[in-house]
Design an enzyme around this catalytic site. Structure first.
Site, PDB file in Angstrom:
ATOM      1  N   CYS A 256       0.810  -1.220   0.000  1.00  0.00           N
ATOM      2  CA  CYS A 256       0.000   0.000   0.000  1.00  0.00           C
ATOM      3  C   CYS A 256       0.842   1.270   0.000  1.00  0.00           C
ATOM      4  CB  CYS A 256      -0.951  -0.020   1.188  1.00  0.00           C
ATOM      5  SG  CYS A 256      -1.968  -1.489   1.175  1.00  0.00           S
TER       6      CYS A 256
ATOM      7  N   HIS B 193      -1.835   8.172   6.619  1.00  0.00           N
ATOM      8  CA  HIS B 193      -2.183   6.933   5.917  1.00  0.00           C
ATOM      9  C   HIS B 193      -3.581   6.517   6.392  1.00  0.00           C
ATOM     10  CE1 HIS B 193      -1.576   3.295   3.693  1.00  0.00           C
ATOM     11  NE2 HIS B 193      -1.692   2.528   4.755  1.00  0.00           N
TER      12      HIS B 193
ATOM     13  N   HIS C 204      -9.522   2.902   0.440  1.00  0.00           N
ATOM     14  CA  HIS C 204      -8.101   2.561   0.456  1.00  0.00           C
ATOM     15  C   HIS C 204      -7.759   2.020  -0.933  1.00  0.00           C
ATOM     16  CE1 HIS C 204      -4.172   1.489   1.301  1.00  0.00           C
ATOM     17  NE2 HIS C 204      -4.309   0.804   2.426  1.00  0.00           N
TER      18      HIS C 204
END
Lengths: 355, 398
Positions: free
Chosen positions: B157, B290, B327
């Site tokens: 990610c 994040h 996400h």
């Protein structure tokens, strides 16, 4: 500017030839099954108990390279200045398919979380970092010449003082799926199915760091470059003919080229270019030695070059002509496959090519 | 003298829409792109929400699979904004550095299905071309007539931010004057089922840093940045959107999916970015976190911020945009860097949507209720990923 000079100070490898330098030098003559290898002979594999085959191979090859570079007993502070850049062409393709099989056959509620996490492409580099406690950058690069690209990335990280040392490697293992995928585009598929693949790693660091640590270097890397060689890119011919090699640091007159190419359009063009720019046309086709095992054979090719420049004995198991030549000063290591062509120029330690 | 790295063009596609203006308007309104998933049947999945970039195939000039189209559309917008073009007579030399977790997974899944069911032997191998991520980078080189290297980074990610960091290294090393950098990932049942199997997906709301947070909601998108060497950009007379002054990265060396609860690795990446930018924690005006909304990630990120920024960690305004765009995995770092650039240029910080109940494990200055209008000169943007990948970027107003 000592950081400008980057050297290879350690090598490690695993495949169907065995593991380590001695086994590697018998590459052509000895063929084992990977299942004959006991991974526990090389390291404590408990951190890898949930890992996939790729991660096992990569971690053992990386561990051997660290040992060879005398970097296997570092404290946590030093480990923050070591990184991992790992190249792979297919990565965990087999695991993606196993996972997808579960998804199709058993439904989304029944898929295995472990298969999913192992199907993520950076799983092997993460296992290398975790198992060997390497806390610097941990990166995975995918592509058709990913190990050369990994080498270039690592050189940037060292030159810009992000890292002192970096493990650079490649990993890919053979499976039937790869044969299925390439059966229409690789003419000689025996190059694929007769080899297992595996993993190879080199430790690269600044010459300053290598000297300070008092370890022996294998070769100095002058530079590395990658191009897109798509048939649709009309500029491909111009790239090969006009591009200055490696920031004009080196003339193209290297002693040998360790090449890897197949017979598609880009490969033929690249081969022609290499032959025109090499002293006495000394081109060794590494595909015939290491087979088509993607990032694995690419890493073996780079390791072979480093050993040849160091003047390692017993390379006759790899190539007789290189083994006879004990005065190599410079090598170009190159690979052309599908959309990419990459090359790297390496020289003997403490030597520079003419400008 | 060290070369300076600037951003001159961006392309952004998310569940909020395509383009900078649409994204900015949605962020100002606190709009969320999360809705019921339409691209596959979710009746057998544990959860049914996602942030799909719907309608991306309309007004599309490109062929290929969904991943390629996302990337190419975002590149087109970025090139136009940066007033950059390449021609046969005057080719632009620029590497294309992209981060992704799973690349062309939709083509990969079709290949897998055909292989498992042993059908379409000849046709299925063609699907592999789009499956391999390097194809998306190669398509950018071809479609825009660039000469350069296709480089694909996988840092889970954190992949998108990794690509921007790598681009900054290329500029600083002097090997490139222009780099096309960014991240992308497509929505698929492959990842949705996988994250559900790890019990990381929220059944209803994604609410990062909230005491009642229950996980993330996946999204898709592409974020592309034109990254240039300052003098090269100045000579072209193009508008500079922001300067990349610091980038840091590290590895937890801890676990394949869980973040290290000590947060030392993530803190190391943040410290490295701040040191490279030669700033103090007090210089940071806004943190684009994040903030996935999972229990472990948000607690770890909070600890990392406290370790790296000291007492200032609890003072600097912070938000996660994941409740709005989902996400987006490999795209998230690049998308959030672009949203940080919007914050710098439009003087507002987006809100942390759905945040209601403070968590004692997340003592931070979270922007809630509405976006905060404020002058923003310096932004810290974080990305963390599976395998313990940690990346942090400092962007500054030019």
């Amino acid at each position: 500017m000592m950081r400008d000079k980057i050297v290879i100070s350690g090598i490690g490898m695993i495949g169907d030839f065995g593991a380590g330098k001695k086994d590697f030098c018998t590459f052509l003559s000895v063929r084992k099954s990977i299942s004959d290898l006991c991974f526990d002979d090389y390291m404590d594999t408990s951190p890898l108990r949930r890992a996939d085959e790729l991660s096992y191979c990569a971690t053992i090859a990386a561990k051997l390279a660290l040992q060879d570079a005398k970097l296997d007993h570092l404290n946590a502070v030093c480990n923050k200045r070591i990184g991992v850049v790992l190249g792979t062409t297919h990565g965990s393709l087999a695991y993606s398919i196993d996972y997808n099989k579960e998804l199709i056959m058993n439904g989304p509620a029944m898929v295995s979380p472990m298969l999913f996490s192992n199907s993520v492409l950076n799983a092997p580099s993460s296992y290398v970092s975790a198992a060997l406690n390497i806390q610097g950058a941990s990166i995975t690069i995918s592509g058709y010449t990913p190990v050369f690209q990994a080498l270039k990335y690592a050189m940037d990280l060292i030159r810009q003082d992000i890292l002192d040392c970096c493990l650079v490697g490649g990993v890919d293992v053979y499976n039937e799926i790869i044969l299925d995928g390439y059966s229409n585009c690789i003419k000689d598929t025996s190059m694929l199915k007769n080899r297992y693949g595996g993993s190879g790693f080199v430790v690269v660091e600044s010459a300053e760091s290598q000297k300070k640590r008092g370890v022996v270097g294998y070769a100095e890397i002058q530079g590395t470059q990658t191009f897109c060689v798509s048939s649709q890119n009309k500029k491909s011919d111009n790239i090969f003919n006009s591009q200055h090699l490696l920031d004009s640091r080196c003339s193209p007159g290297v002693d040998y080229v360790l090449a890897s190419y197949n017979q598609d359009g880009a490969g033929v063009k690249f081969e022609k270019y290499l032959l025109e720019n090499t002293k006495e046309n000394n081109v060794v086709n590494c595909t015939k030695i290491f087979g088509h095992t993607f990032a694995a054979s690419e890493s073996f090719q780079i390791i072979f070059g480093a050993m040849a420049l160091q003047g390692s004995n017993d390379l006759s198991g790899l190539d007789a002509s290189i083994a006879r030549n004990k005065n190599l000063d410079s090598l170009m290591i190159s690979k052309s496959f599908k959309a990419s062509a990459s090359y790297s120029i390496m020289t003997k330690m403490e030597r520079r090519l003419e400008k | 003298m060290e070369k300076r790295v600037v951003v001159t063009g961006v392309g952004i596609i998310t569940a909020l829409g395509r383009g900078l203006a649409i994204t900015k308007a949605a962020l100002e309104k606190g709009k969320s792109g999360i809705a019921n998933i339409e691209s596959f049947d979710t009746s057998l999945h544990k959860t049914s929400l996602g942030a799909e970039a719907k309608g991306i195939l309309s007004n599309n000039n490109f062929n290929g699979d969904r991943a390629s189209i996302l990337v190419l559309q975002a590149c087109k917008d970025a090139f136009e904004m940066a007033s950059l073009s390449s021609s046969e007579d005057c080719p632009l030399h620029a590497p294309v550095i992209l981060g992704t977790t799973l690349g062309g997974m939709l083509s990969g899944q079709q290949y897998h299905r055909d292989l498992i069911l042993n059908k379409n032997r000849l046709k299925r191998t063609a699907l592999l071309k789009d499956y391999f991520s390097c194809n998306q980078a190669r398509r950018v080189l071809e479609e825009f007539g660039l000469i350069g290297e296709p480089l694909i980074l996988h840092n889970a990610c954190a992949s998108g931010l990794s690509a921007i960091g790598c681009a900054s290294y290329r500029i600083k090393s002097g090997t490139s004057n222009v780099v096309v950098a960014g991240g992308y990932d497509v929505f698929s049942d492959f990842t949705h089922a996988g994250f559900n199997s790890l019990q990381l997906i929220a059944p209803k709301l994604c609410r990062p840093f909230d005491r009642n947070r229950s996980g993330l909601i996946l999204g898709e998108g592409a974020g592309i940045l034109i990254v240039e060497e300052l003098n090269f950009a100045m000579e072209r007379g193009v508008k500079i959107l922001a300067e990349i002054t610091g980038y840091g990265q590290s590895s937890d060396a801890y676990h394949i999916t869980k973040p290290d609860p000590t947060a030392k690795g993530a803190a190391g990446a943040i410290k490295m970015a701040i040191n490279k930018a030669e700033i103090n924690p007090t210089d940071i005006d806004y943190i684009n976190a994040h903030g996935t909304g999972t229990i472990l990630n948000d607690a770890m990120e909070t600890k990392a911020l406290h370790l790296s920024l000291g007492v200032h960690a609890a003072k600097i305004p912070l938000s996660s945009v994941k409740p709005m765009i989902g996400h987006t995995l490999g795209a998230s770092g690049a998308l959030e860097a672009i949203i940080s650039i919007i914050s710098i240029n439009d003087s507002f910080a987006p809100e942390n949507l759905n945040y209601k109940t403070p968590d004692s494990n997340c003592k931070l200055n979270i922007i809630s209720g509405k976006p905060r209008n404020m002058k923003i000169k310096t932004v810290l943007s974080n990305s963390f990923g599976f395998g313990g990948s940690n990346c942090a970027l400092v962007l500054e107003k030019f």
